[in-house]
Scaffold this motif. Structure first.
Motif, PDB file in Angstrom:
ATOM      1  N   ARG A 141       0.821  -1.221   0.000  1.00 50.87           N
ATOM      2  CA  ARG A 141       0.000   0.000   0.000  1.00 50.87           C
ATOM      3  C   ARG A 141       0.849   1.263   0.000  1.00 50.87           C
ATOM      4  NH1 ARG A 141      -2.090   1.372   5.825  1.00 50.87           N
ATOM      5  NH2 ARG A 141      -0.508   0.417   7.138  1.00 50.87           N
ATOM      6  N   HIS A 142       2.109   1.166   0.420  1.00 51.83           N
ATOM      7  CA  HIS A 142       2.992   2.325   0.399  1.00 51.83           C
ATOM      8  C   HIS A 142       3.362   2.733  -1.019  1.00 51.83           C
ATOM      9  CE1 HIS A 142       4.538   1.359   4.747  1.00 51.83           C
ATOM     10  NE2 HIS A 142       3.230   1.530   4.678  1.00 51.83           N
ATOM     11  N   GLY A 143       3.051   1.888  -1.989  1.00 49.93           N
ATOM     12  CA  GLY A 143       3.358   2.192  -3.386  1.00 49.93           C
ATOM     13  C   GLY A 143       2.636   3.395  -3.928  1.00 49.93           C
ATOM     14  N   VAL A 144       1.673   3.931  -3.179  1.00 44.08           N
ATOM     15  CA  VAL A 144       0.994   5.149  -3.628  1.00 44.08           C
ATOM     16  C   VAL A 144       2.003   6.274  -3.855  1.00 44.08           C
ATOM     17  CG1 VAL A 144       0.503   5.990  -1.287  1.00 44.08           C
ATOM     18  CG2 VAL A 144      -0.954   6.695  -3.185  1.00 44.08           C
ATOM     19  N   ALA A 145       3.092   6.294  -3.074  1.00 42.43           N
ATOM     20  CA  ALA A 145       4.099   7.354  -3.215  1.00 42.43           C
ATOM     21  C   ALA A 145       4.848   7.265  -4.530  1.00 42.43           C
ATOM     22  CB  ALA A 145       5.094   7.288  -2.053  1.00 42.43           C
ATOM     23  N   LEU A 146       4.755   6.108  -5.203  1.00 37.72           N
ATOM     24  CA  LEU A 146       5.487   5.884  -6.449  1.00 37.72           C
ATOM     25  C   LEU A 146       4.625   6.131  -7.684  1.00 37.72           C
ATOM     26  CD1 LEU A 146       7.150   2.480  -5.427  1.00 37.72           C
ATOM     27  CD2 LEU A 146       7.964   4.815  -4.954  1.00 37.72           C
ATOM     28  N   GLU A 147       3.333   6.346  -7.491  1.00 38.82           N
ATOM     29  CA  GLU A 147       2.413   6.480  -8.613  1.00 38.82           C
ATOM     30  C   GLU A 147       2.456   7.890  -9.203  1.00 38.82           C
ATOM     31  OE1 GLU A 147      -1.446   5.311  -7.237  1.00 38.82           O
ATOM     32  OE2 GLU A 147      -0.921   3.184  -7.125  1.00 38.82           O
ATOM     33  N   PRO A 148       2.024   8.049 -10.461  1.00 40.68           N
ATOM     34  CA  PRO A 148       1.993   9.384 -11.067  1.00 40.68           C
ATOM     35  C   PRO A 148       1.228  10.371 -10.194  1.00 40.68           C
ATOM     36  CG  PRO A 148       1.586   7.716 -12.726  1.00 40.68           C
ATOM     37  CD  PRO A 148       1.590   6.999 -11.413  1.00 40.68           C
ATOM     38  N   GLY A 149       1.785  11.569 -10.067  1.00 40.50           N
ATOM     39  CA  GLY A 149       1.154  12.603  -9.263  1.00 40.50           C
ATOM     40  C   GLY A 149       1.534  12.562  -7.801  1.00 40.50           C
ATOM     41  N   HIS A 150       2.389  11.599  -7.417  1.00 37.81           N
ATOM     42  CA  HIS A 150       2.796  11.466  -6.017  1.00 37.81           C
ATOM     43  C   HIS A 150       4.291  11.733  -5.875  1.00 37.81           C
ATOM     44  CE1 HIS A 150      -1.069  10.195  -4.357  1.00 37.81           C
ATOM     45  NE2 HIS A 150      -1.259   9.601  -5.531  1.00 37.81           N
TER      46      HIS A 150
END
Length: 217
Positions: A184-193
């Protein structure tokens, strides 16, 4: 793993072939499967990723120890997730509405895109990595271990051993791996993050991933 794992890549586009070149150069056996619509795939791969072996999706799933999914996000459903039981699967995809169009079920889903993909086969060992740099940067920014300018890449996933295996591969590719913890920490790696598209050191990337649990909440 004591021996270098066999790497399978789903996707013979720019990302998949760039990764294939780096992985072959680092001594891995690399299998690659492309879209059924790609003609003369053997010739293409022979030119742009010599040493990689073109195979069918089924053989790739049965043979590879680590599988990298590098197809356009909108095509993720065409990948044979059911065949990935027990395999380490690296989700290198990004959801790009300008390319994929707005997908309502993704826009409305509170999970990260990798959590959504992991749910396609809960028995697969899904790791998010290789998505937060451009394909052209994979080779341009690769550096030997110990370089003070070495760029960092994050590895997140719920399976600690799978993260460690992928981290070793990242190091072989010429980047400093940073363990980002749960998938779930992968949100920081997504576009716009915060981490997406930025050239960061291991310390800088780790600092961005530290509050990722709050971003994912």
């Amino acid at each position: 793993m004591t021996d270098r794992p066999v790497i399978g890549i789903y996707g013979a586009g720019k990302v998949g072939t760039a990764l294939a070149r780096l992985l072959v150069a680092s001594g891995h056996r690399v299998l690659i499967a492309g879209s059924p619509r790609q003609t003369a795939l053997d010739l293409l791969v022979g030119v742009v990723a010599p040493g990689a072996e073109v195979t069918s999706p089924e053989i790739l799933a049965a043979t590879a120890d680590v599988i990298i999914v590098a197809v356009p996000f909108g095509k993720a459903g065409t990948v044979p997730w059911d065949a990935f039981d027990g395999r380490i699967v690296v989700d290198a995809m990004n959801y790009w509405p300008p390319v994929d169009g707005n997908i309502a079920e993704i826009d409305d889903d509170p999970r990260t895109t990798s959590e959504i993909n992991a749910a396609r086969n809960p028995r697969a060992r899904v790791v998010k990595s290789l998505n937060h740099l451009g394909y052209h940067e994979m080779e341009d920014d690769s550096m030997d271990a110990g370089s003070p300018l070495r760029r960092a890449l994050a590895v997140v996933g719920d399976d600690v051993e799978a993260r460690a295996v992928v981290a070793e591969i990242i190091d072989e590719l010429g980047f400093d791996p940073v363990d980002g913890g749960e998938l779930r920490h992968g949100v920081a790696l997504e576009p716009g993050h915060p981490a997406f598209g930025r050239e960061l050191s291991a310390a800088e990337l780790a600092a961005l991933l530290t509050p990722a649990v709050h971003l994912a909440a």
